[in-house]
Write an enzyme that holds these catalytic residues in place. Structure first.
Site, PDB file in Angstrom:
ATOM      1  N   GLU A 160      -3.741   7.214  -4.734  1.00  0.00           N
ATOM      2  CA  GLU A 160      -4.068   6.709  -6.083  1.00  0.00           C
ATOM      3  C   GLU A 160      -5.442   7.424  -6.497  1.00  0.00           C
ATOM      4  OE1 GLU A 160      -3.961   2.514  -5.856  1.00  0.00           O
ATOM      5  OE2 GLU A 160      -2.039   2.487  -4.808  1.00  0.00           O
TER       6      GLU A 160
ATOM      7  N   ARG B 213       0.955  -1.238   0.182  1.00  0.00           N
ATOM      8  CA  ARG B 213      -0.021   0.012  -0.070  1.00  0.00           C
ATOM      9  C   ARG B 213       0.861   1.137   0.032  1.00  0.00           C
ATOM     10  NH1 ARG B 213      -3.385  -2.566  -1.495  1.00  0.00           N
ATOM     11  NH2 ARG B 213      -5.398  -3.130  -0.517  1.00  0.00           N
TER      12      ARG B 213
ATOM     13  N   HIS C 145      -1.206   0.122  -9.973  1.00  0.00           N
ATOM     14  CA  HIS C 145      -1.991  -0.718  -9.138  1.00  0.00           C
ATOM     15  C   HIS C 145      -2.366  -2.193  -9.761  1.00  0.00           C
ATOM     16  CE1 HIS C 145      -3.959  -1.213  -4.784  1.00  0.00           C
ATOM     17  NE2 HIS C 145      -3.778  -2.332  -5.346  1.00  0.00           N
TER      18      HIS C 145
HETATM   19  C1  8YV Z   1      -7.194  -4.788  -5.194  1.00  0.00           C
HETATM   20  C2  8YV Z   1      -5.541  -5.079  -3.588  1.00  0.00           C
HETATM   21  O1  8YV Z   1      -8.113  -5.408  -4.686  1.00  0.00           O
HETATM   22  O2  8YV Z   1      -6.201  -7.191  -3.188  1.00  0.00           O
HETATM   23  C3  8YV Z   1      -5.736  -6.190  -2.721  1.00  0.00           C
HETATM   24  O3  8YV Z   1      -5.385  -5.858  -1.519  1.00  0.00           O
HETATM   25  O4  8YV Z   1      -4.986  -3.985  -3.720  1.00  0.00           O
HETATM   26  C4  8YV Z   1      -6.029  -5.338  -5.307  1.00  0.00           C
HETATM   27  O5  8YV Z   1      -6.059  -6.989  -5.695  1.00  0.00           O
HETATM   28  C5  8YV Z   1      -7.624  -4.632  -6.576  1.00  0.00           C
HETATM   29  O6  8YV Z   1      -7.139  -3.515  -7.205  1.00  0.00           O
HETATM   30  C6  8YV Z   1      -9.372  -4.118  -6.617  1.00  0.00           C
HETATM   31  O7  8YV Z   1      -9.469  -2.841  -5.939  1.00  0.00           O
END
Ligand code: 8YV
Length: 312
Positions: free
Chosen positions: A260, A231, A278
């Site tokens: 983001e 993150r 991402h």
């Molecule tokens: C998001 C992610 O879920 O799994 C996570 O924590 O950051 C990604 O897989 C995806 O970008 C959908 O928001």
């Protein structure tokens, strides 16, 4: 009667179709005034489908007094207020395991890209610079020291892949991982001092905010590379940008950012930085598996009151 499920933001088309088959789904994102909609209809919903991007905050849960379950499309649950969910007895699921290997693949891809300068070399060829001269030498990957912040499922999968490149691995986690073949460093700063590549793979949220601090970035040093697939909040982005501009670290490869989809524009000009939107879990195979997991959790909850992959 199908259970009424609120869909917070857009999800994959195949998941939206599957949800609509099994539930009475309402897309909150289509409402011009979501707050007014929730005031009028919030009490009708027992389920919420959301994603790492949209999450579920306390205000949303307060607006849904009958809410019993939240299914998150994503493993990271930092945008879900777990305390508010717990207080209300709302069960929460996420999508662990199914994305681990694709995220780890991307992490290694970023290590190789930032060190061997794949994206920069691609830009060099496209600019028509090759006939004018040689592309500068890059940095070796194999055998270099890889430090992993967070040895959970994804961190461990990154470590296994690093073995294929004969890279010594050390890690830092909240606590030491029993029987791990990798050496533990007691602090992120110590890990960064040791590592050639520091890969951030821990969970986001308040507990890890700016864990990769100015001090950690300085410890990584002028020969070190930072890779983040976790993150944006885990890294002090302002400190990272300053260090990159001043050449105090060798480069960075980032799939995630603090705000983001906004990336600090100064990074666009830096050729030693790899910037991705991402996409670590974004393969057809993994995203479909994540969609299946969201559906399985909601179906299981409404059939049996149990989640398949509950957030503990
Ligand atoms: C998001 C992610 O879920 O799994 C996570 O924590 O950051 C990604 O897989 C995806 O970008 C959908 O928001």
């Amino acid at each position: 009667m199908k259970p009424r499920v609120l869909q917070h933001g857009r999800l994959m088309a195949s998941l939206e179709r599957a949800l609509a088959e099994h539930f009475d789904v309402h897309p909150l994102w289509q409402e011009a005034d979501p707050k007014a909609f929730l005031r009028a209809h919030g009490g009708e919903f027992t389920g919420l489908a959301t994603s790492a991007r949209f999450g579920a905050d306390r205000a949303l849960m307060e607006a849904m007094p009958r809410l019993a379950v939240i299914a998150n499309f994503g493993v990271g649950i930092d945008t879900i207020d777990l305390e508010a969910a717990r207080e209300r007895g709302v069960a929460v699921s996420n999508t662990p395991d199914v994305l681990t290997d694709c995220v780890a693949d991307l992490a290694l891809g970023l290590v190789i890209d930032v060190a061997r300068r794949l994206s920069a070399a691609d830009r060099f060829v496209r600019r028509g610079d090759w006939p004018k001269g040689q592309f500068p030498l890059a940095t070796r990957v194999w055998g270099k020291k890889l430090g992993i912040v967070g040895l959970g499922r994804i961190g461990a999968a990154i470590a296994r892949r690093a073995g294929g490149f004969d890279m010594p691995v050390r890690y830092h986690s909240r606590r030491l991982v029993e029987n791990s073949p990798y050496e533990y460093e007691a602090s992120v700063t110590a890990l960064a001092s040791w590592a050639d590549f520091l890969v951030v793979a821990c969970a986001g949220g308040a507990a890890t905010r700016h864990l990769v601090s100015r001090e950690v970035i300085e410890a990584l040093g002028a020969g070190g590379y930072l890779v983040n697939i976790s993150r944006g909040s885990v890294v002090d982005e302002a400190a990272l940008v300053e260090a990159l501009q001043a050449g105090r670290i060798a480069g960075a490869a980032l799939d995630v950012f603090e705000d983001e989809p906004n990336v600090p524009p100064v990074l666009f000009a830096l050729d030693n930085v790899v910037l991705l939107p991402h996409i670590a879990s974004a393969t057809h195979e993994t995203r479909q598996a994540m969609a299946d997991c969201v559906l399985a959790n909601l179906r299981s909850w409404f059939d049996s009151g149990r989640l398949v992959t509950p957030v503990p």
